[in-house]
Write a protein that holds these residues in place. Sequence first.
Motif, short mmCIF file in Angstrom:
data_model
loop_
_atom_site.label_atom_id
_atom_site.label_comp_id
_atom_site.label_asym_id
_atom_site.label_seq_id
_atom_site.Cartn_x
_atom_site.Cartn_y
_atom_site.Cartn_z
N ASN A 251 39.10 45.73 37.42
CA ASN A 251 39.12 45.65 39.00
C ASN A 251 37.94 44.59 39.15
O ASN A 251 37.01 44.75 38.99
CB ASN A 251 38.73 47.00 39.52
N THR A 252 38.63 43.36 40.08
CA THR A 252 37.69 42.64 40.52
C THR A 252 36.92 42.69 41.76
O THR A 252 36.36 42.03 42.35
CB THR A 252 38.51 41.35 40.64
N GLY A 253 37.10 44.19 42.42
CA GLY A 253 36.43 44.77 43.57
C GLY A 253 35.14 45.05 43.46
O GLY A 253 34.31 44.97 44.62
N SER A 254 34.67 45.44 42.20
CA SER A 254 33.25 46.11 42.04
C SER A 254 32.41 44.94 41.12
O SER A 254 33.21 44.55 39.93
CB SER A 254 33.18 47.17 41.63
N LEU A 255 31.39 44.69 41.23
CA LEU A 255 30.46 44.14 40.26
C LEU A 255 29.21 44.73 39.68
O LEU A 255 28.92 45.88 40.33
CB LEU A 255 29.71 42.62 40.94
N TRP A 256 28.61 44.46 38.44
CA TRP A 256 27.63 45.20 37.84
C TRP A 256 26.85 44.19 37.13
O TRP A 256 27.10 42.88 37.02
CB TRP A 256 28.09 46.30 37.07
N PRO A 275 47.46 38.35 38.43
CA PRO A 275 47.77 39.77 39.50
C PRO A 275 48.35 40.73 38.48
O PRO A 275 49.41 40.45 37.80
CB PRO A 275 48.56 39.15 40.52
N ASP A 276 47.86 41.98 38.68
CA ASP A 276 48.59 43.27 37.95
C ASP A 276 49.64 43.94 38.99
O ASP A 276 49.21 44.26 40.12
CB ASP A 276 47.27 44.05 37.61
N THR A 277 50.84 43.77 38.67
CA THR A 277 51.86 44.42 39.58
C THR A 277 51.93 45.77 39.40
O THR A 277 52.49 46.48 40.21
CB THR A 277 53.31 43.75 39.05
N LYS A 278 51.35 46.42 38.25
CA LYS A 278 51.37 47.83 38.27
C LYS A 278 50.44 48.61 39.03
O LYS A 278 50.88 49.70 39.73
CB LYS A 278 51.24 48.10 36.73
N PHE A 279 49.08 48.26 38.91
CA PHE A 279 48.16 48.83 39.75
C PHE A 279 47.93 48.32 41.08
O PHE A 279 47.11 48.89 42.08
CB PHE A 279 46.78 48.80 39.02
N GLY A 280 48.43 47.01 41.35
CA GLY A 280 48.23 46.67 42.83
C GLY A 280 47.13 45.72 43.07
O GLY A 280 46.44 45.12 42.43
N LYS A 281 46.94 45.67 44.33
CA LYS A 281 45.81 44.80 44.70
C LYS A 281 44.24 45.03 44.37
O LYS A 281 44.02 46.32 44.38
CB LYS A 281 45.68 45.07 46.42
#
Length: 313
Positions: A251-256, A275-281
């Motif tokens: 997931n590219t929306g959260s960083l640590w 792009p992952d077509t299974k899990f979406g955006k």
Amino acid sequence: MYPVERRLLTLKRYVRNKARPEDSIAEAYVAEESLTFCSKYMTDVETRYNRSPRNKGFSDESVFGVDVFGHGVNLIGGCQLTYCEKFDQLIFYVRNNCAPVEEYVGLFKSQLQEDGVAEAHIDTRFRQGFVTWFRNHIFCRSPTEMIDDDLRALACGPDLRVRLYCTCVVNGVRRMRKKNKRSQNSGLSCMGTHNNKDIDFYGTLKEIIELQYNNKEDGTPRSVVLFRCDWYKLDGKRIALKDDGFFKSVNTGSLWYNNDSFILATQARQVFYLPDTKFGKGWQVVQTFGHRHLFNVSEIDLGARAEIVPPTA
């Protein structure tokens, strides 16, 4: 896309006598095979088999007594001189990831334990005081003790001004920080430790930083190249790394690890994100690859014979 057509184009170029095209092709084919065979044994003549690679480093590790100086990174383009807010963190990471400094790391931690520092606070005290302790320990030693010049330069510290680059070549791979670029040369991974477990961290390259140390007596520059990265968070209920045995999705929306974002340039491995077509955006599939000019061939003992197992009914 058209292997047959490409091969026919090569064969047509072999024809010198249009009255006998087959003989011309056979003669040219044998000549090319002979020249190819001979060219592999000509070490002092440049051929397409011993040509220098396009992405090549600049130095040899044997020149330096400290491994971090022999990085072999080729920095491309102009640099930007600036002051880094996390300068102390850069110096700490370089010294903590240098092989000749490992014995001093253990010595400093033992000294902290002797001073009565609690086990839970050793890591904090180590980060805060190791840089200063290491410099004083190296320069306060007896003059009769032999200290490597590279180790002394490492203890002296780099220039206060760091150099920022946009592109570099490391381990035969060209890397560019992703800023207004459509290319994907900024994806990377690095082995690290999380909750006392070794895992692969995935992220993107943000800055290419060079630290300049004192030059050698012969004028050879000493420098260390680091990467500042954004690491994608791999732990959590909804954003944990998803691995089905075939593909890994992050997931590219959260960083640590925002306070621990530096690595040595030689520690990075290049990856691509699709792009992952299974899990979406927000989800990207991690795609690793092998370089075309590097081969990992397992060694086979020619003296050992394979055991022949007869087929069962």
